[in-house]
Structure formats: structure tokens, C-alpha cells
Design an enzyme around this catalytic site. Structure first.
Site, PDB file in Angstrom:
ATOM      1  N   ASP A  83       0.828  -1.194   0.000  1.00  0.00           N
ATOM      2  CA  ASP A  83       0.000   0.000   0.000  1.00  0.00           C
ATOM      3  C   ASP A  83       0.872   1.258   0.000  1.00  0.00           C
ATOM      4  O   ASP A  83       1.847   1.356   0.748  1.00  0.00           O
ATOM      5  CB  ASP A  83      -0.889  -0.012   1.255  1.00  0.00           C
ATOM      6  N   ARG A  84       0.500   2.204  -0.829  1.00  0.00           N
ATOM      7  CA  ARG A  84       1.220   3.482  -0.876  1.00  0.00           C
ATOM      8  C   ARG A  84       0.952   4.324   0.360  1.00  0.00           C
ATOM      9  O   ARG A  84       1.815   5.067   0.822  1.00  0.00           O
ATOM     10  CB  ARG A  84       0.800   4.250  -2.133  1.00  0.00           C
TER      11      ARG A  84
END
Length: 352
Positions: A83-84
Site C-alpha cells: 500500500d502506498r
């Protein structure tokens, strides 16, 4: 075209969330640490770098590594995307045959930090993970400590439905829509996106079967024709289903499974197979599309029991949770059974 109504209102196992909270308000509210199934041996053609990234996606980091090492992007690999939105600590490998490693610490910046660097004889392949350790802070928790801790204890001991998270399906289910268009022949997906749409379609079907079982309150109880398996290894138990196995299912040591759709016969039988076929019949375009693409029938555990789950309160309305999950499992599947998490994207400039 066989339409799919994207309403991710999958059934809850434990009567639904107790209240609301704020999720991912700050970068360090969501920390993920990869757990490899092996220890790099310190020698070989592949440099292994354990990097902490903040507010950046995995492919961007891989590109930075390639440019820094002066190699093609194809020489850089990783076990899985992360996940960013948060802080993630993950491993990358860079193929450097006959070359010394550069000074990786020179990559350090406001968004990247080299935690460890070593060598190994083989590249890091996609999926080569044991699992992930999550450290999650939830803020503005609108429920009493006693009530929430009772639910968390229930989750820690009895588990949750092993749903794929909504991020798998894209914003408002766009990945499902595109998979349907792709299967109908009216949309040609870019090669890099094709696998994303296939995965979304497969995951959607799995969630539909699991939600049906949760709604029927039999997701932890053996149905005639069920196929048991293990949540960590993904291996299945196809031998006779005796009393000892039933006891292991009851304790959560062994899970029941649902199909990851593809070519071939369902492994399940009797009542279990009938239910799975009924759901498949309502989603024919997805099923037939996956079969034409050559994916094979597989199965995935439907119960997820967090490993080494613990928590402590940071304040009256903020709690920090820690737990590990096998690869391919979603922390949001754990959180949704306790609280409705309202995601507040942090200002990424604060992470730079």
C-alpha cells in the site's frame, strides 16, 4: 452482458462493527513489515535490500533502485506490492552478476530508508513471502474500551472471514467493471493491467461465496463436501474427513475453503459444491472469462486467524493494534469486524 452490482456489503461474522474510527490519518498509523520465509545467505548475484518507504508505491521504488544501480528495471524484483498510503518495510532484489553492491544508504531520503542490505543466490520472486506484520493505529475510536477489547479478543481467538479487501477491486469496483468488459471483448486491457483485472474477478467470486457462508453461519462449520485446508500454506486436506479433522476445524487450526475460480472441476462436493455452483451461475461471464484465460481451479481458506495479535490504548480514543497475517490476506478484513474505519488520507507532503 452479465452485470455485477458492486456493493461490497459482505456479511459480518460478529454482528457488525461496534462503532467508527479514523484510519490512516498519519503515515505511521499504518505500518507493514514483510516477513520472508527464508534468510538471505549473504552471498550470490542478487543484492537484497530491505527498504522502508513512506507514501510511495512499490513500482516507483523498484524504478529508483534500478536507476541507482544502473541496471534495467527488469533486474529488480519484489515479493509483492504494498500500500502506498502508510509506511511499509519490504524486500527488493537487484540482479548484479559480477558486480559489487553500490552504497545503498545513499538512497536514503525523506521517503526512503535502507534498513538492511545483503546478498543471496536467487532472485526474490513474486509471492515469496511468509506473511506481513501490521502495526496499525486507530484514532477517534467511538466505542468503550471494554466493548472493543471484548470484540478484539473474539477476533484473536476465533478469527474473521478471509475476505479480499476492497482495494483489490479498485475505486467503486472499477476493476470488476473492466474485467467484465475485457471478458465480453469490448475492452482490450494493457498487459500490465490484465493480471489486476483477472485477480479482481477471481477475488470477487471468492468473496461472494464466503459472504454466503457467513450469512448462513456455516463458515466455520463443515458442510457435506467441504474441502479443508490451511490458511498459512494454502495446502488442502483431501483425505477422509474424520473426527480428529473436525476437531481441528472447530479450533481454527484448520480452515474450510472456497474456490478461486478457473478451469477444471470444483474439488468440493455435495452441499458445498451445490452452493458454489449456484453462485457461479449468477456470475457466468466472470467464471467463463477466467476459464478462457487459462486460470485453474484453486481454493483459499475462508477463515483468517491473526497471529500474535495484541493491542494497547494510546489515549482514551486511540488504540494501536499489532498482528501478523499470511501472504495474500488483508488487514482490513480484520479491522472491519471490529470498527467501521473511515479512511482519512494523510497529506503526503507531510511524509516528504
Amino acid at each position: 452482458m452479465n452485470q455485477v452490482s458492486y456493493t461490497p456489503d459482505w456479511a459480518y461474522a460478529w454482528s457488525g462493527p461496534l462503532g467508527q474510527c479514523s484510519f490512516k490519518s498519519l503515515p505511521d498509523d499504518f505500518i507493514v513489515e514483510e516477513e520472508l520465509p527464508f534468510v538471505p545467505d549473504g552471498e550470490g548475484e542478487h543484492a537484497y535490500i530491505n527498504l522502508q518507504k513512506t507514501g510511495e508505491n512499490t513500482d516507483w521504488v523498484a524504478g529508483q533502485l534500478a536507476r541507482f544501480a544502473g541496471v534495467k528495471r527488469s533486474a529488480v524484483s519484489y515479493a509483492g506490492r504494498k500500500d502506498r498510503h502508510g509506511i511499509t518495510r519490504q524486500w527488493f532484489s537487484v540482479w548484479l552478476p559480477g558486480q559489487d553492491s553500490p552504497e545503498w544508504s545513499e538512497l536514503n531520503s525523506d521517503v526512503l530508508e535502507v534498513i538492511d542490505a545483503t546478498r543471496h543466490g536467487k532472485k526474490l520472486k513474486t509471492g515469496a513471502l511468509k506473511g506481513n506484520r501490521f502495526i496499525i493505529t486507530l484514532r477517534d475510536v467511538g466505542v468503550s474500551h471494554e466493548l472493543l477489547e471484548e470484540r478484539l479478543n473474539q477476533i484473536a481467538t476465533q478469527g474473521v472471514p478471509n475476505y479480499f479487501g476492497t482495494q483489490r477491486f479498485g475505486h467503486e469496483g472499477v476493476n470488476i467493471d473492466r474485467s467484465l468488459l475485457m471478458f465480453s471483448g469490448s475492452f482490450k486491457a494493457h498487459r500490465n493491467k490484465r493480471s489486476i483485472y483477472l485477480s479482481a474477478a477471481r477475488s470477487w467470486l471468492f468473496n461472494q461465496v464466503l459472504s454466503e457462508r457467513v450469512g448462513q453461519e456455516n463458515w466455520t462449520h463443515y458442510l457435506e463436501g467441504d474441502i479443508p485446508g490451511f490458511q498459512d500454506s494454502g495446502s488442502l486436506i483431501l483425505r477422509d474427513h474424520d473426527e480428529d479433522l473436525m476437531a481441528r476445524i472447530a479450533t481454527g487450526e484448520v480452515s474450510l475453503t472456497a474456490p478461486m475460480w478457473g478451469r477444471g472441476e470444483l474439488l468440493s462436493g455435495a452441499d458445498c459444491r451445490k452452493m458454489e455452483e449456484e453462485i457461479a451461475a449468477r456470475n457466468l461471464l466472470l467464471c467463463e472469462g477466467l476459464e478462457r484465460e487459462g486460470l485453474k481451479q484453486e481454493r483459499r481458506a475462508i477463515r483468517l486467524v491473526p497471529v500474535s495479535m495484541g493491542w494497547h490504548w494510546l489515549s482514551d480514543d486511540s488504540i494501536k493494534l499489532e498482528f501478523s497475517l499470511p501472504k495474500g490476506c488483508f488487514a482490513t478484513a480484520v479491522l472491519r469486524e471490529a470498527l467501521e474505519c473511515i479512511e482519512g488520507r494523510f497529506d503526503e507532503n507531510t511524509a516528504k
